[in-house]
Design a protein around this motif. Structure first.
Motif, PDB file in Angstrom:
ATOM      1  N   ALA A  14       0.873  -1.168  -0.100  1.00 28.00           N
ATOM      2  CA  ALA A  14      -0.226   0.225  -0.024  1.00 28.00           C
ATOM      3  C   ALA A  14       0.680   0.924   0.166  1.00 28.00           C
ATOM      4  O   ALA A  14       1.953   1.367   0.512  1.00 28.00           O
ATOM      5  CB  ALA A  14      -0.627   0.606   1.385  1.00 28.00           C
ATOM      6  N   ALA A  44      -3.749   6.003  13.385  1.00 27.83           N
ATOM      7  CA  ALA A  44      -3.476   4.935  12.796  1.00 27.83           C
ATOM      8  C   ALA A  44      -3.512   5.270  11.411  1.00 27.83           C
ATOM      9  O   ALA A  44      -4.100   5.089  10.556  1.00 27.83           O
ATOM     10  CB  ALA A  44      -3.358   3.481  13.484  1.00 27.83           C
ATOM     11  N   ALA A  47      -2.321   2.496   5.396  1.00 28.63           N
ATOM     12  CA  ALA A  47      -1.511   2.298   4.587  1.00 28.63           C
ATOM     13  C   ALA A  47      -0.194   1.083   5.472  1.00 28.63           C
ATOM     14  O   ALA A  47       0.174   0.049   5.198  1.00 28.63           O
ATOM     15  CB  ALA A  47      -0.102   2.786   3.590  1.00 28.63           C
ATOM     16  N   ASP A  48      -0.058   0.801   6.572  1.00 28.50           N
ATOM     17  CA  ASP A  48       0.601   0.251   7.578  1.00 28.50           C
ATOM     18  C   ASP A  48       0.428  -0.552   7.552  1.00 28.50           C
ATOM     19  O   ASP A  48       0.856  -1.623   8.970  1.00 28.50           O
ATOM     20  CB  ASP A  48       1.734   1.124   8.724  1.00 28.50           C
ATOM     21  CG  ASP A  48       2.079   2.321   8.363  1.00 28.50           C
ATOM     22  OD1 ASP A  48       2.716   2.214   7.269  1.00 28.50           O
ATOM     23  OD2 ASP A  48       3.160   3.314   9.154  1.00 28.50           O
ATOM     24  N   GLY A  49      -0.958  -0.691   7.723  1.00 28.84           N
ATOM     25  CA  GLY A  49      -2.059  -2.166   8.284  1.00 28.84           C
ATOM     26  C   GLY A  49      -1.466  -3.377   7.333  1.00 28.84           C
ATOM     27  O   GLY A  49      -0.945  -3.681   6.283  1.00 28.84           O
ATOM     28  N   TRP A  50      -2.276  -4.455   8.058  1.00 27.92           N
ATOM     29  CA  TRP A  50      -1.771  -5.806   7.269  1.00 27.92           C
ATOM     30  C   TRP A  50      -3.187  -6.119   6.512  1.00 27.92           C
ATOM     31  O   TRP A  50      -4.033  -6.272   7.041  1.00 27.92           O
ATOM     32  CB  TRP A  50      -2.253  -7.073   8.613  1.00 27.92           C
ATOM     33  CG  TRP A  50      -1.688  -8.422   8.410  1.00 27.92           C
ATOM     34  CD1 TRP A  50      -2.374  -9.427   7.886  1.00 27.92           C
ATOM     35  CD2 TRP A  50       0.050  -8.561   8.248  1.00 27.92           C
ATOM     36  NE1 TRP A  50      -1.358 -10.200   7.905  1.00 27.92           N
ATOM     37  CE2 TRP A  50      -0.342 -10.329   7.746  1.00 27.92           C
ATOM     38  CE3 TRP A  50       1.192  -7.946   8.061  1.00 27.92           C
ATOM     39  CZ2 TRP A  50       0.837 -10.937   7.279  1.00 27.92           C
ATOM     40  CZ3 TRP A  50       1.777  -9.503   7.884  1.00 27.92           C
ATOM     41  CH2 TRP A  50       2.068 -10.454   7.325  1.00 27.92           C
ATOM     42  N   PRO A  59      -2.974  -1.504  12.135  1.00 24.89           N
ATOM     43  CA  PRO A  59      -1.917  -1.630  12.407  1.00 24.89           C
ATOM     44  C   PRO A  59      -1.080  -1.607  14.347  1.00 24.89           C
ATOM     45  O   PRO A  59      -1.155  -2.185  15.287  1.00 24.89           O
ATOM     46  CB  PRO A  59      -0.467  -1.187  12.276  1.00 24.89           C
ATOM     47  CG  PRO A  59      -1.801   0.298  11.968  1.00 24.89           C
ATOM     48  CD  PRO A  59      -2.812  -0.386  11.291  1.00 24.89           C
TER      49      PRO A  59
END
Lengths: 106, 397
Positions: A14, A44, A47-50, A59
């Motif tokens: 992402a 949060a 785009a840093d998520g899983w 995240p």
């Protein structure tokens, strides 16, 4: 709004697009899906998520959102995030149509 | 064959209690659900109380945990009326008002309270656990010039960070030589401790607080070795105590660590289960009993406990995810997952310590059993999913 080059968003990854309201663009099995980047629960970056299937997990607190609809799958998120249309031109440039719901006829 | 349950009492009106009530409906319990809460308000989210809410960046409405969907669950709330006894003989929960709730099943979700500093009754001395605590502390910080935080743990550090942002002069007093070393180990505890100094907060370590002194209002904090620290406001952040004393005489097994449960949330008493901060539960991940005073545990454990109480088989009997918590302080995002034990070796998996942007792993018997990240949420998410539950070769004390 210009996002970047198609090849810069690999499968399963992402990118975050800085805007008044930041947007995250995900590559799910070759399909680009865009949602608001900031989790509707607390601050949060999604785009840093899983990413798993068509869902992204925040995240920080593991709130899950459907990348196609922006709907949360349950707590802790209470509200949906917006979805946005994505266009790829013939030269591989990726654009986001802010606040045009994904799948809407342009 | 057990008789079908008609009434379930959920004792505790915060995150764990709400999620127990939701889980009962999600698991198709169609009887009466009574939720008992000590505080006189619907469940709210506590983590922001030391951060955004204390800083006055969000208001009380944003803390609300319940949504419109919860109103359809047909829950019966008894708020502002703490449970004072569990009477097994009559299968009843007795409340402070004298009201009794007769129930076939009970979920214990009474949470924990802030551990007080003995004898400190002065104005300006605070603990932080409830919304009311946060409102009172915020009012004091607005006029306070010098804050002393007793305890350099996560709550203490978050309060110090928020107060510093509000322009307060802050001193943090920690009894251990390195704050957070019992949780993170000394190497990474020291990295976190560095955040205080970098942000203009004074940190005094290895210091024992012998007393809080004042005349109506707090004036100073006394330390061993005849040192004193002047203070207009004091925050005591020295841990939490599980709310279990009301269970005296109930036959439910508990001690100072919490209500003893197995991995499924079952207590020693049939049809009584427990979840959240009040529990001391077996963790299959750690291979040991733990008290997990973590928001994530209060979010997830209730569904497991409800499954146990209803006598159902868990749909997802897989190993639960690794214990997880986070902290936001001084603009840094800290995340920890897994189960660390003394003797685990620390290695940097991503980034470097100096940049304050890294993921560190704790290795035991060759396996990464826990991970800690600073300002690296994406890569932390990857490592968190690769943690190894209790390595088979490790004896558990």
């Amino acid at each position: 709004m210009y996002v970047g080059r198609l090849e810069d968003i690999p499968l399963g990854e992402a990118v975050r697009v800085e805007a008044d309201v930041p947007i995250a663009v995900f590559n799910v099995d070759g399909e680009l899906l865009a949602i608001d980047d900031t989790c509707s629960h607390q601050d949060a970056s999604l785009a840093d998520g899983w990413v798993e299937g068509c869902m992204v997990e925040c995240p920080l607190h593991a709130a899950c959102f459907d990348l196609r609809t922006g709907m949360p799958s349950g707590p802790p998120a209470k509200a949906a995030v917006r979805t946005h249309g994505v266009i790829v031109d013939g030269d591989g440039n990726v654009y986001v149509q802010v606040a045009v719901p994904a799948g809407a006829t342009v | 064959m057990r008789t079908p349950m008609r009434t379930v009492a959920v004792v505790g009106g915060s995150l764990a209690g709400l999620n127990a009530a939701r889980a009962l409906r999600a698991q198709e319990f169609d009887g009466r659900v009574v939720v008992v809460g000590a505080e006189d308000r619907l469940p709210y989210d506590r983590p922001p109380l030391s951060k955004e809410f204390l800083a006055d960046k969000i208001d009380v409405d944003e803390l609300t945990l319940t949504t419109g969907a919860d109103t359809d669950l047909d829950l019966e709330w008894h708020l502002g009326d703490p449970a004072t006894a569990l009477d097994r003989g009559r299968s009843a929960i007795v409340l402070a008002s004298g009201r009794e709730i007769v129930a076939d099943g009970v979920v214990l979700a009474t949470g924990a309270r802030a551990r007080p500093f003995p004898g400190a009754q002065f104005d300006g001395v605070h603990t932080l656990r409830t919304l009311q605590d946060a409102v009172a502390l915020r009012r004091d910080l607005m006029d306070g010039r010098r804050l002393v935080v007793i305890g350099g743990g996560f709550i203490g550090s978050e309060v110090a960070s928020t107060a510093r942002d509000l322009g307060v002069e802050v001193t943090v007093i920690e009894s251990d030589p390195i704050p957070l070393s019992r949780v993170l180990g000394s190497e990474l505890g020291a990295v976190c401790a560095g955040l205080h100094g970098d942000n203009g907060v004074r940190l005094i370590t290895g210091a024992v607080v012998t007393g809080i002194v004042g005349d109506g209002r707090v004036r100073e904090v006394h330390l061993a070795g005849d040192r004193t620290e002047p203070a207009d406001v004091v925050v005591v952040g020295i841990g939490a105590l599980p709310n279990v004393e009301w269970l005296a005489g109930s036959g439910v097994e508990y001690d100072h660590r919490g209500v003893r449960t197995d991995a499924g949330g079952a207590t020693n008493v049939p049809q009584v289960v427990a979840a959240g901060d009040c529990t001391y539960s077996h963790s299959p991940f750690a291979g040991a009993a733990l008290r997990q005073e973590h928001w994530t545990n209060a979010l997830r454990q209730p569904a497991t406990a409800v499954t146990t109480m209803l006598g159902r088989t868990a749909a997802d009997a897989a190993l639960p995810p690794a214990p997880y918590f986070w902290s936001d302080q001084y603009g840094a995002r800290l995340q920890f997952a897994g189960h660390r034990m003394p003797g685990d070796t620390v290695e940097i998996l991503e980034g470097d310590l100096d940049s304050r942007r890294f993921v560190a792993g704790y290795r035991r018997e060759g396996e990464i059993v826990a991970a800690f990240a600073m300002n690296q949420p994406k890569l932390f998410g990857k490592w968190r999913r690769q943690l190894t539950p209790r390595p088979a070769t490790t004896a558990v004390p």
